[in-house]
Design a protein around this motif. Structure first.
Motif, PDB file in Angstrom:
ATOM      1  N   LEU A  20      48.323  26.921  48.924  1.00 22.37           N
ATOM      2  CA  LEU A  20      47.263  27.599  49.660  1.00 22.37           C
ATOM      3  C   LEU A  20      45.937  27.527  48.898  1.00 22.37           C
ATOM      4  O   LEU A  20      44.877  27.333  49.502  1.00 22.37           O
ATOM      5  CB  LEU A  20      47.648  29.042  49.941  1.00 22.37           C
ATOM      6  N   PHE A  21      46.000  27.678  47.581  1.00 22.22           N
ATOM      7  CA  PHE A  21      44.787  27.545  46.772  1.00 22.22           C
ATOM      8  C   PHE A  21      44.194  26.151  46.937  1.00 22.22           C
ATOM      9  O   PHE A  21      42.989  25.997  47.116  1.00 22.22           O
ATOM     10  CB  PHE A  21      45.070  27.811  45.286  1.00 22.22           C
ATOM     11  N   ARG A  22      45.048  25.151  46.876  1.00 21.47           N
ATOM     12  CA  ARG A  22      44.561  23.771  47.001  1.00 21.47           C
ATOM     13  C   ARG A  22      43.866  23.556  48.354  1.00 21.47           C
ATOM     14  O   ARG A  22      42.790  22.953  48.415  1.00 21.47           O
ATOM     15  CB  ARG A  22      45.712  22.797  46.840  1.00 21.47           C
ATOM     16  N   LEU A  23      44.470  24.052  49.419  1.00 22.02           N
ATOM     17  CA  LEU A  23      43.851  23.937  50.739  1.00 22.02           C
ATOM     18  C   LEU A  23      42.498  24.651  50.781  1.00 22.02           C
ATOM     19  O   LEU A  23      41.520  24.131  51.319  1.00 22.02           O
ATOM     20  CB  LEU A  23      44.773  24.510  51.813  1.00 22.02           C
ATOM     21  N   GLU A  24      42.455  25.845  50.221  1.00 18.77           N
ATOM     22  CA  GLU A  24      41.199  26.613  50.191  1.00 18.77           C
ATOM     23  C   GLU A  24      40.145  25.892  49.366  1.00 18.77           C
ATOM     24  O   GLU A  24      38.991  25.771  49.790  1.00 18.77           O
ATOM     25  CB  GLU A  24      41.450  28.018  49.640  1.00 18.77           C
ATOM     26  N   ALA A  25      40.525  25.404  48.199  1.00 21.70           N
ATOM     27  CA  ALA A  25      39.572  24.707  47.337  1.00 21.70           C
ATOM     28  C   ALA A  25      39.047  23.441  48.022  1.00 21.70           C
ATOM     29  O   ALA A  25      37.840  23.165  47.981  1.00 21.70           O
ATOM     30  CB  ALA A  25      40.224  24.366  45.999  1.00 21.70           C
ATOM     31  N   GLU A  26      39.933  22.686  48.651  1.00 20.11           N
ATOM     32  CA  GLU A  26      39.503  21.473  49.352  1.00 20.11           C
ATOM     33  C   GLU A  26      38.555  21.809  50.499  1.00 20.11           C
ATOM     34  O   GLU A  26      37.541  21.131  50.697  1.00 20.11           O
ATOM     35  CB  GLU A  26      40.714  20.707  49.884  1.00 20.11           C
ATOM     36  N   THR A  27      38.858  22.859  51.231  1.00 23.17           N
ATOM     37  CA  THR A  27      38.005  23.273  52.348  1.00 23.17           C
ATOM     38  C   THR A  27      36.625  23.689  51.850  1.00 23.17           C
ATOM     39  O   THR A  27      35.597  23.264  52.387  1.00 23.17           O
ATOM     40  CB  THR A  27      38.663  24.428  53.128  1.00 23.17           C
ATOM     41  N   GLN A  28      36.602  24.528  50.815  1.00 23.49           N
ATOM     42  CA  GLN A  28      35.319  25.022  50.303  1.00 23.49           C
ATOM     43  C   GLN A  28      34.516  23.916  49.607  1.00 23.49           C
ATOM     44  O   GLN A  28      33.284  23.897  49.697  1.00 23.49           O
ATOM     45  CB  GLN A  28      35.536  26.212  49.376  1.00 23.49           C
ATOM     46  N   MET A  29      35.198  22.996  48.939  1.00 22.74           N
ATOM     47  CA  MET A  29      34.476  21.878  48.314  1.00 22.74           C
ATOM     48  C   MET A  29      33.875  20.963  49.378  1.00 22.74           C
ATOM     49  O   MET A  29      32.789  20.412  49.187  1.00 22.74           O
ATOM     50  CB  MET A  29      35.389  21.088  47.377  1.00 22.74           C
ATOM     51  N   ALA A  30      34.536  20.835  50.514  1.00 19.71           N
ATOM     52  CA  ALA A  30      33.971  20.057  51.624  1.00 19.71           C
ATOM     53  C   ALA A  30      32.691  20.732  52.135  1.00 19.71           C
ATOM     54  O   ALA A  30      31.701  20.056  52.443  1.00 19.71           O
ATOM     55  CB  ALA A  30      34.991  19.900  52.751  1.00 19.71           C
ATOM     56  N   VAL A  31      32.705  22.058  52.199  1.00 21.41           N
ATOM     57  CA  VAL A  31      31.510  22.807  52.610  1.00 21.41           C
ATOM     58  C   VAL A  31      30.383  22.586  51.601  1.00 21.41           C
ATOM     59  O   VAL A  31      29.244  22.303  51.975  1.00 21.41           O
ATOM     60  CB  VAL A  31      31.831  24.322  52.749  1.00 21.41           C
ATOM     61  N   ILE A  32      30.708  22.705  50.313  1.00 23.39           N
ATOM     62  CA  ILE A  32      29.694  22.497  49.270  1.00 23.39           C
ATOM     63  C   ILE A  32      29.139  21.085  49.350  1.00 23.39           C
ATOM     64  O   ILE A  32      27.917  20.880  49.320  1.00 23.39           O
ATOM     65  CB  ILE A  32      30.285  22.808  47.875  1.00 23.39           C
ATOM     66  N   SER A  59      34.369  31.913  47.165  1.00 23.54           N
ATOM     67  CA  SER A  59      35.720  31.802  47.730  1.00 23.54           C
ATOM     68  C   SER A  59      36.654  31.039  46.802  1.00 23.54           C
ATOM     69  O   SER A  59      37.818  31.426  46.621  1.00 23.54           O
ATOM     70  CB  SER A  59      35.670  31.113  49.095  1.00 23.54           C
ATOM     71  N   ILE A  60      36.164  29.961  46.230  1.00 26.34           N
ATOM     72  CA  ILE A  60      36.978  29.192  45.280  1.00 26.34           C
ATOM     73  C   ILE A  60      37.309  30.051  44.067  1.00 26.34           C
ATOM     74  O   ILE A  60      38.448  30.075  43.599  1.00 26.34           O
ATOM     75  CB  ILE A  60      36.261  27.901  44.851  1.00 26.34           C
ATOM     76  N   LYS A  61      36.314  30.777  43.577  1.00 23.82           N
ATOM     77  CA  LYS A  61      36.524  31.634  42.406  1.00 23.82           C
ATOM     78  C   LYS A  61      37.603  32.679  42.678  1.00 23.82           C
ATOM     79  O   LYS A  61      38.519  32.882  41.863  1.00 23.82           O
ATOM     80  CB  LYS A  61      35.209  32.308  42.004  1.00 23.82           C
ATOM     81  N   GLY A  62      37.528  33.331  43.825  1.00 26.70           N
ATOM     82  CA  GLY A  62      38.514  34.348  44.172  1.00 26.70           C
ATOM     83  C   GLY A  62      39.909  33.774  44.333  1.00 26.70           C
ATOM     84  O   GLY A  62      40.895  34.340  43.846  1.00 26.70           O
ATOM     85  N   ALA A  63      39.997  32.633  44.995  1.00 27.03           N
ATOM     86  CA  ALA A  63      41.299  31.991  45.188  1.00 27.03           C
ATOM     87  C   ALA A  63      41.883  31.546  43.853  1.00 27.03           C
ATOM     88  O   ALA A  63      43.089  31.696  43.607  1.00 27.03           O
ATOM     89  CB  ALA A  63      41.160  30.810  46.142  1.00 27.03           C
ATOM     90  N   ALA A  64      41.047  31.036  42.968  1.00 26.01           N
ATOM     91  CA  ALA A  64      41.514  30.592  41.647  1.00 26.01           C
ATOM     92  C   ALA A  64      42.006  31.787  40.818  1.00 26.01           C
ATOM     93  O   ALA A  64      42.988  31.666  40.081  1.00 26.01           O
ATOM     94  CB  ALA A  64      40.407  29.855  40.906  1.00 26.01           C
ATOM     95  N   ARG A  65      41.342  32.918  40.965  1.00 21.58           N
ATOM     96  CA  ARG A  65      41.789  34.122  40.256  1.00 21.58           C
ATOM     97  C   ARG A  65      43.176  34.546  40.711  1.00 21.58           C
ATOM     98  O   ARG A  65      44.012  34.949  39.903  1.00 21.58           O
ATOM     99  CB  ARG A  65      40.818  35.267  40.509  1.00 21.58           C
ATOM    100  N   ILE A  66      43.410  34.460  42.019  1.00 16.39           N
ATOM    101  CA  ILE A  66      44.705  34.869  42.557  1.00 16.39           C
ATOM    102  C   ILE A  66      45.837  34.047  41.947  1.00 16.39           C
ATOM    103  O   ILE A  66      46.886  34.578  41.614  1.00 16.39           O
ATOM    104  CB  ILE A  66      44.713  34.766  44.094  1.00 16.39           C
ATOM    105  N   VAL A  67      45.604  32.743  41.791  1.00 12.74           N
ATOM    106  CA  VAL A  67      46.663  31.865  41.257  1.00 12.74           C
ATOM    107  C   VAL A  67      46.524  31.667  39.746  1.00 12.74           C
ATOM    108  O   VAL A  67      47.243  30.886  39.149  1.00 12.74           O
ATOM    109  CB  VAL A  67      46.711  30.502  41.989  1.00 12.74           C
ATOM    110  N   GLN A  68      45.590  32.393  39.145  1.00 11.91           N
ATOM    111  CA  GLN A  68      45.399  32.416  37.693  1.00 11.91           C
ATOM    112  C   GLN A  68      45.104  31.035  37.110  1.00 11.91           C
ATOM    113  O   GLN A  68      45.661  30.632  36.089  1.00 11.91           O
ATOM    114  CB  GLN A  68      46.602  33.054  37.011  1.00 11.91           C
TER     115      GLN A  68
END
Length: 93
Positions: A20-32, A59-68
């Motif tokens: 889920l983190f990977r999907l979120e990071a990919e989505t947000q990096m596409a936005v950036i 959003s990436i920062k928060g998701a990364a925190r969740i998965v440490q």
């Protein structure tokens, strides 16, 4: 069915947090990426574009925190801080 409809109805229960983190990071990096390319081609930095960039980094920062994943937290935090300086007018793109 559009991709938004597919996303909203997809069963995410079988995904690991890392997936889920990977999907979120990919989505947000596409936005950036999209917004930075628009800024590059249009040359005009708007409040909305900077806000969008900051939200994506946040959003990436928060998701990364969740998965440490501390390295991703740090990179996203630096991005967020950079976009904040652009918003304040301290730095120009």
């Amino acid at each position: 069915m559009t991709s938004n409809q597919e996303t909203s109805t997809q069963d995410w229960s079988d995904f690991s947090l890392i997936s889920l983190f990977r999907l979120e990071a990919e989505t947000q990096m596409a936005v950036i990426n999209k917004h930075l390319l628009l800024l590059e081609t249009e040359g005009a930095v708007t409040q909305d574009s900077i806000d969008t960039l900051m939200r994506a980094a946040h959003s990436i920062k928060g998701a990364a925190r969740i998965v440490q994943i501390e390295a991703a937290v740090k990179v996203a935090h630096v991005l967020e801080d950079f976009f904040s300086t652009v918003r304040q007018g301290t730095v120009q793109l």
